[in-house]
Design a protein around this motif. Structure first.
Motif, PDB file in Angstrom:
ATOM      1  N   SER A   1       0.859  -1.188   0.000  1.00  0.00           N
ATOM      2  CA  SER A   1       0.000   0.000   0.000  1.00  0.00           C
ATOM      3  C   SER A   1       0.891   1.233   0.000  1.00  0.00           C
ATOM      4  O   SER A   1       2.100   1.151   0.266  1.00  0.00           O
TER       5      SER A   1
ATOM      6  N   GLN B   1       0.872   3.583   2.213  1.00  0.00           N
ATOM      7  CA  GLN B   1       1.393   3.825   3.559  1.00  0.00           C
ATOM      8  C   GLN B   1       2.556   2.891   3.861  1.00  0.00           C
ATOM      9  O   GLN B   1       3.517   3.280   4.538  1.00  0.00           O
ATOM     10  N   GLU B   2       2.513   1.667   3.366  1.00  0.00           N
ATOM     11  CA  GLU B   2       3.642   0.755   3.553  1.00  0.00           C
ATOM     12  C   GLU B   2       4.864   1.239   2.769  1.00  0.00           C
ATOM     13  O   GLU B   2       5.998   1.192   3.274  1.00  0.00           O
TER      14      GLU B   2
ATOM     15  N   ASP C   1      -4.911   8.086  -1.271  1.00  0.00           N
ATOM     16  CA  ASP C   1      -5.549   7.077  -0.430  1.00  0.00           C
ATOM     17  C   ASP C   1      -4.421   6.174   0.058  1.00  0.00           C
ATOM     18  O   ASP C   1      -3.960   5.295  -0.662  1.00  0.00           O
ATOM     19  N   TYR C   2      -3.946   6.406   1.260  1.00  0.00           N
ATOM     20  CA  TYR C   2      -2.777   5.696   1.775  1.00  0.00           C
ATOM     21  C   TYR C   2      -3.008   4.207   1.947  1.00  0.00           C
ATOM     22  O   TYR C   2      -2.051   3.434   1.999  1.00  0.00           O
ATOM     23  N   ASP C   3      -4.270   3.788   2.018  1.00  0.00           N
ATOM     24  CA  ASP C   3      -4.580   2.371   2.138  1.00  0.00           C
ATOM     25  C   ASP C   3      -4.592   1.651   0.789  1.00  0.00           C
ATOM     26  O   ASP C   3      -4.573   0.425   0.732  1.00  0.00           O
TER      27      ASP C   3
END
Length: 182
Positions: A130, A132-133, A174-176
């Motif tokens: 993702s 965020q990762e 959208d960080y997810d």
């Protein structure tokens, strides 16, 4: 050392920018910023496709691909044979059937505290990354594990990335969502 850190930050920010921004097809007469950045990463050997004329820039980024991107940028070792002999000392039982260069990159990123597993002994090399990762890995690569171990996931890493300017010019992320290769 300061200049090396600035160059590393620039290349990693560029890599993240390419991963977040949708690539718009360019006409033959003009190239967009995104295609130019992707071409630069290809020339540097950081971004590699699947074969002749197949960059896979619209594909999702896998965990092993992200490990390879990070390993190439942080070490400058872009040739696959540069990773020969790197010993896999990770606890991950699901990476041994992957190409040796990918295993080496995963082991390097794990040893440096940049990447962790999905569990104590599962890395999930073909799993998606993702945004965020991806930002978490980039922040760890830039600042080091010790400097980031107190950050709360994912908020602390996202905030650190924003403070460092890694998301500058990128809106409505959208960080997810799954990160894409190009």
């Amino acid at each position: 050392m300061k200049n090396l850190n600035k160059i590393l930050a620039l290349v990693l920010a560029l890599m993240m920018l390419i991963s977040v921004v949708v690539v718009v097809p360019a006409s033959a007469a003009e190239a967009t910023f995104n295609t130019t950045a992707l071409e630069r990463l290809v020339k540097l050997g950081i971004y590699k496709g699947y074969g002749a004329n197949e960059l896979g820039e619209k594909d999702d980024v896998t965990r092993e691909q992200m490990a390879m991107f990070i390993a190439r940028v942080t070490t400058g070792k872009v040739a696959n044979d540069a990773w020969a002999g790197y010993v896999n000392d990770t606890p991950f039982k699901d990476i041994n059937d992957r190409p040796a260069v990918n295993v080496a990159a995963i082991a390097y990123a794990y040893d440096e505290g940049i990447i962790i597993g999905r569990s104590a002994d599962v890395f999930d090399p073909k799993g998606n990354v993702s945004y965020q990762e991806a930002l978490t890995m980039v922040v760890r690569a830039l600042l080091g594990y010790e400097a980031t171990k107190s950050l709360k996931y994912p908020e602390g890493f996202i905030n650190a990335a924003i403070k460092m300017g890694l998301t500058e010019g990128i809106a409505n992320v959208d960080y997810d969502a799954k990160a894409i290769r190009g």
